[in-house]
Motif scaffolding. Structure first.
Motif, short mmCIF file in Angstrom:
data_model
loop_
_atom_site.label_atom_id
_atom_site.label_comp_id
_atom_site.label_asym_id
_atom_site.label_seq_id
_atom_site.Cartn_x
_atom_site.Cartn_y
_atom_site.Cartn_z
N VAL A 2 39.85 46.18 24.12
CA VAL A 2 40.69 46.67 25.23
C VAL A 2 39.86 47.43 26.26
O VAL A 2 39.86 47.05 27.44
N PRO A 3 39.13 48.49 25.90
CA PRO A 3 38.37 49.20 26.94
C PRO A 3 37.22 48.38 27.51
O PRO A 3 36.83 48.58 28.66
N THR A 4 36.69 47.45 26.73
CA THR A 4 35.59 46.62 27.23
C THR A 4 36.08 45.67 28.31
O THR A 4 35.43 45.50 29.35
N LEU A 5 37.20 45.03 28.08
CA LEU A 5 37.69 44.01 29.02
C LEU A 5 38.53 44.55 30.16
O LEU A 5 38.69 43.89 31.18
N ASP A 6 39.10 45.73 30.02
CA ASP A 6 40.02 46.24 31.02
C ASP A 6 39.46 46.30 32.44
O ASP A 6 40.17 45.95 33.39
N PRO A 7 38.18 46.69 32.64
CA PRO A 7 37.68 46.70 34.02
C PRO A 7 37.75 45.32 34.69
O PRO A 7 37.96 45.23 35.89
N LEU A 8 37.59 44.28 33.91
CA LEU A 8 37.65 42.93 34.50
C LEU A 8 39.07 42.59 34.92
O LEU A 8 39.28 41.95 35.95
N PHE A 9 40.05 43.03 34.15
CA PHE A 9 41.45 42.81 34.52
C PHE A 9 41.84 43.69 35.70
O PHE A 9 42.35 43.23 36.71
N SER A 10 41.60 44.99 35.55
CA SER A 10 42.12 45.94 36.53
C SER A 10 41.36 45.93 37.85
O SER A 10 41.98 46.07 38.91
N ASP A 11 40.05 45.78 37.83
CA ASP A 11 39.28 45.84 39.06
C ASP A 11 39.16 44.50 39.77
O ASP A 11 39.04 44.45 40.99
N LEU A 12 39.16 43.40 38.99
CA LEU A 12 38.91 42.09 39.59
C LEU A 12 40.06 41.11 39.45
O LEU A 12 40.01 40.02 39.99
N GLY A 13 41.11 41.49 38.71
CA GLY A 13 42.22 40.57 38.47
C GLY A 13 41.75 39.30 37.80
O GLY A 13 42.27 38.22 38.06
N ALA A 14 40.76 39.42 36.93
CA ALA A 14 40.12 38.24 36.33
C ALA A 14 40.96 37.61 35.23
O ALA A 14 41.71 38.29 34.53
N ARG A 15 40.82 36.29 35.11
CA ARG A 15 41.31 35.56 33.94
C ARG A 15 40.14 35.47 32.99
O ARG A 15 39.02 35.11 33.40
N LEU A 16 40.38 35.79 31.73
CA LEU A 16 39.28 35.90 30.78
C LEU A 16 39.39 34.91 29.63
O LEU A 16 40.49 34.61 29.17
N GLU A 17 38.24 34.45 29.19
CA GLU A 17 38.11 33.72 27.93
C GLU A 17 37.06 34.46 27.13
O GLU A 17 35.99 34.78 27.64
N VAL A 18 37.38 34.75 25.87
CA VAL A 18 36.45 35.45 24.99
C VAL A 18 36.16 34.55 23.80
O VAL A 18 37.08 34.14 23.10
N THR A 19 34.86 34.24 23.61
CA THR A 19 34.46 33.31 22.57
C THR A 19 33.41 33.96 21.69
O THR A 19 32.38 34.43 22.20
N PRO A 20 33.63 34.00 20.37
CA PRO A 20 32.58 34.52 19.47
C PRO A 20 31.34 33.62 19.57
O PRO A 20 31.47 32.39 19.62
#
Length: 96
Positions: free
Chosen positions: A63-81
């Motif tokens: 949550v805290p790692t990805l939040d800047p990408l959501f909140s600052d850039l409105g980014a759509r994210l894919e997270v892959t191990p």
């Protein structure tokens, strides 16, 4: 766990950040908070995008790692191990 984060920025928010001159500040701030092992930038899927390699030691840190990408850039994210070569060797050794 090491993950590959593909972040496609929202076009309108990206355009606004570029118009106002805030894009470098936003990207630098996000990278300082996320602390990726590697970061690459370019067009993917028709969007301004980032590919980040990040070590997330505990799932609660997603949550805290990805939040800047959501909140600052409105980014759509894919997270892959993902694994590096040492991780792959370790995993393969457990198959025998």
């Amino acid at each position: 766990m090491r993950v590959l984060i593909k972040a496609n920025m929202d076009t309108d928010r990206g355009n606004e950040a570029i118009r106002t001159g805030k894009m470098p500040e936003i990207v630098q701030g996000a990278l300082e908070r996320i602390k990726p092992e590697a970061a690459y930038f370019g067009p993917l899927d028709g969007c301004r995008s980032m590919l980040l390699v990040v070590d997330i030691p505990d799932s609660s840190q997603i949550v805290p790692t990805l939040d800047p990408l959501f909140s600052d850039l409105g980014a759509r994210l894919e997270v892959t191990p993902i694994m590096n070569l040492d991780d792959l060797k370790k995993g393969l050794s457990q198959l025998q």
